[in-house]
Design a protein around this motif. Structure first.
Motif, PDB file in Angstrom:
ATOM      1  N   UNK A  45     -36.330 -31.787   0.381  1.00 33.71           N
ATOM      2  CA  UNK A  45     -35.298 -31.912   1.412  1.00 33.71           C
ATOM      3  C   UNK A  45     -34.068 -32.613   0.828  1.00 33.71           C
ATOM      4  N   UNK A  46     -32.992 -31.880   0.777  1.00 31.48           N
ATOM      5  CA  UNK A  46     -31.745 -32.418   0.237  1.00 31.48           C
ATOM      6  C   UNK A  46     -31.157 -33.475   1.163  1.00 31.48           C
ATOM      7  N   UNK A  47     -30.543 -34.474   0.556  1.00 32.18           N
ATOM      8  CA  UNK A  47     -29.835 -35.506   1.309  1.00 32.18           C
ATOM      9  C   UNK A  47     -28.336 -35.256   1.197  1.00 32.18           C
ATOM     10  N   UNK A  48     -27.590 -35.789   2.143  1.00 25.86           N
ATOM     11  CA  UNK A  48     -26.137 -35.622   2.116  1.00 25.86           C
ATOM     12  C   UNK A  48     -25.582 -36.130   0.790  1.00 25.86           C
ATOM     13  N   UNK A  49     -24.783 -35.293   0.121  1.00 22.87           N
ATOM     14  CA  UNK A  49     -24.171 -35.678  -1.143  1.00 22.87           C
ATOM     15  C   UNK A  49     -24.977 -35.297  -2.371  1.00 22.87           C
ATOM     16  N   UNK A  50     -26.172 -34.754  -2.204  1.00 24.34           N
ATOM     17  CA  UNK A  50     -26.971 -34.330  -3.361  1.00 24.34           C
ATOM     18  C   UNK A  50     -26.265 -33.197  -4.105  1.00 24.34           C
ATOM     19  N   UNK A  51     -26.307 -33.264  -5.442  1.00 25.47           N
ATOM     20  CA  UNK A  51     -25.716 -32.211  -6.264  1.00 25.47           C
ATOM     21  C   UNK A  51     -26.805 -31.323  -6.845  1.00 25.47           C
ATOM     22  N   UNK A  52     -26.636 -30.023  -6.682  1.00 27.01           N
ATOM     23  CA  UNK A  52     -27.562 -29.023  -7.197  1.00 27.01           C
ATOM     24  C   UNK A  52     -26.933 -28.365  -8.416  1.00 27.01           C
ATOM     25  N   UNK A  53     -27.694 -28.250  -9.491  1.00 26.21           N
ATOM     26  CA  UNK A  53     -27.216 -27.570 -10.697  1.00 26.21           C
ATOM     27  C   UNK A  53     -28.247 -26.539 -11.114  1.00 26.21           C
ATOM     28  N   UNK A  54     -27.785 -25.317 -11.413  1.00 29.74           N
ATOM     29  CA  UNK A  54     -28.684 -24.216 -11.763  1.00 29.74           C
ATOM     30  C   UNK A  54     -28.378 -23.744 -13.179  1.00 29.74           C
ATOM     31  N   UNK A  55     -29.418 -23.478 -13.946  1.00 27.94           N
ATOM     32  CA  UNK A  55     -29.266 -22.942 -15.300  1.00 27.94           C
ATOM     33  C   UNK A  55     -28.575 -21.575 -15.214  1.00 27.94           C
ATOM     34  N   UNK A  77     -38.829 -19.245  -7.117  1.00 29.15           N
ATOM     35  CA  UNK A  77     -39.310 -19.062  -8.483  1.00 29.15           C
ATOM     36  C   UNK A  77     -38.409 -19.773  -9.500  1.00 29.15           C
ATOM     37  N   UNK A  78     -37.103 -19.740  -9.278  1.00 31.91           N
ATOM     38  CA  UNK A  78     -36.182 -20.429 -10.177  1.00 31.91           C
ATOM     39  C   UNK A  78     -36.496 -21.925 -10.231  1.00 31.91           C
ATOM     40  N   UNK A  79     -36.768 -22.495  -9.066  1.00 28.35           N
ATOM     41  CA  UNK A  79     -37.075 -23.927  -8.998  1.00 28.35           C
ATOM     42  C   UNK A  79     -38.399 -24.218  -9.685  1.00 28.35           C
ATOM     43  N   UNK A  80     -39.410 -23.400  -9.410  1.00 31.17           N
ATOM     44  CA  UNK A  80     -40.723 -23.594 -10.017  1.00 31.17           C
ATOM     45  C   UNK A  80     -40.676 -23.484 -11.539  1.00 31.17           C
ATOM     46  N   UNK A  81     -39.766 -22.668 -12.050  1.00 33.02           N
ATOM     47  CA  UNK A  81     -39.656 -22.472 -13.497  1.00 33.02           C
ATOM     48  C   UNK A  81     -38.732 -23.496 -14.160  1.00 33.02           C
ATOM     49  N   UNK A  82     -38.276 -24.475 -13.394  1.00 28.72           N
ATOM     50  CA  UNK A  82     -37.492 -25.561 -13.977  1.00 28.72           C
ATOM     51  C   UNK A  82     -36.037 -25.263 -14.208  1.00 28.72           C
ATOM     52  N   UNK A  83     -35.478 -24.267 -13.501  1.00 26.32           N
ATOM     53  CA  UNK A  83     -34.084 -23.879 -13.718  1.00 26.32           C
ATOM     54  C   UNK A  83     -33.107 -24.595 -12.801  1.00 26.32           C
ATOM     55  N   UNK A  84     -33.618 -25.496 -11.950  1.00 22.24           N
ATOM     56  CA  UNK A  84     -32.764 -26.159 -10.961  1.00 22.24           C
ATOM     57  C   UNK A  84     -32.892 -27.678 -11.091  1.00 22.24           C
TER      58      UNK A  84
END
Length: 204
Positions: free
Chosen positions: A114-124, A94-101
């Protein structure tokens, strides 16, 4: 995959392998499929779940069953949960669907990405329920998990998390070798093996 107190209670009482002495091999495989699907694939359709076992792998036969579940750890919704930013995979969904990621500073609306090696995730920060704001704007946020869930919290080696910035880096896909697996699971490799055999036999 949830920090709900009832779910944690059930997992704690299912941590040991089920009694199999009076069950046929088919019954053991079916039970293992049910258990692993309930934890690793509750957020997937049956068709998506079966694709994991149809895809095969590059590992030896002793590690392939565990590595089958490694592909799930690349899903963005699972990674957000593993980082402890969400109390469950469905909450992360739900967080992703609501644009928080964001992934690499770009908003990502697809939980199955699907994340790739080295991808950075940021969350509101406002979307993280376990994060408490400081009393003043200058005070940093404080990450405070629920008391009953703290004993179950851990960070996998393939994720690097910074709670000060609410970000994480997906370093690599989890690995497995005989006697050790990095795939987080409440069930032992033997249960993974039986679940794998269920689908392989069914496919054959």
């Amino acid at each position: 995959m949830s920090w709900n107190k009832f779910n944690l209670y059930n997992l704690a009482h299912r941590a040991l392998p089920p009694q199999t002495s009076r069950k046929t091999l088919f019954q053991q495989r079916w039970e293992a499929k049910r258990l692993t699907r309930g934890y690793h694939g509750d957020h997937l359709t049956e068709r998506q779940w079966q694709r994991l076992f149809n895809a095969g792998g590059r590992a030896t036969s002793s590690t392939l069953p565990s590595l089958t579940f490694a592909a799930l750890e690349r899903r963005l919704e699972v990674a957000v949960f593993r980082c402890l930013f969400a109390p469950s995979v469905m909450a992360a969904h739900q967080m992703i669907r609501h644009g928080a990621v964001q992934v690499n500073e770009k908003k990502m609306l697809y939980p199955s990405y699907r994340l790739k090696d080295g991808d950075m995730i940021t969350v509101d920060p406002d979307a993280i329920p376990m994060l408490k704001r400081g009393e003043s704007p200058k005070e940093p946020h404080t990450y405070t998990p629920r008391d009953y869930s703290q004993p179950f919290h851990f960070l996998p080696d393939y994720l690097e998390v910074d709670y000060a910035t609410c970000s994480a880096v997906f370093l690599r896909e989890p690995v497995a070798r005989p006697g050790r697996s990095e795939i987080p699971s409440p069930y032992p490799p033997h249960t993974h093996q039986l679940a794998y055999e269920f689908y392989v036999r069914k496919r054959g």
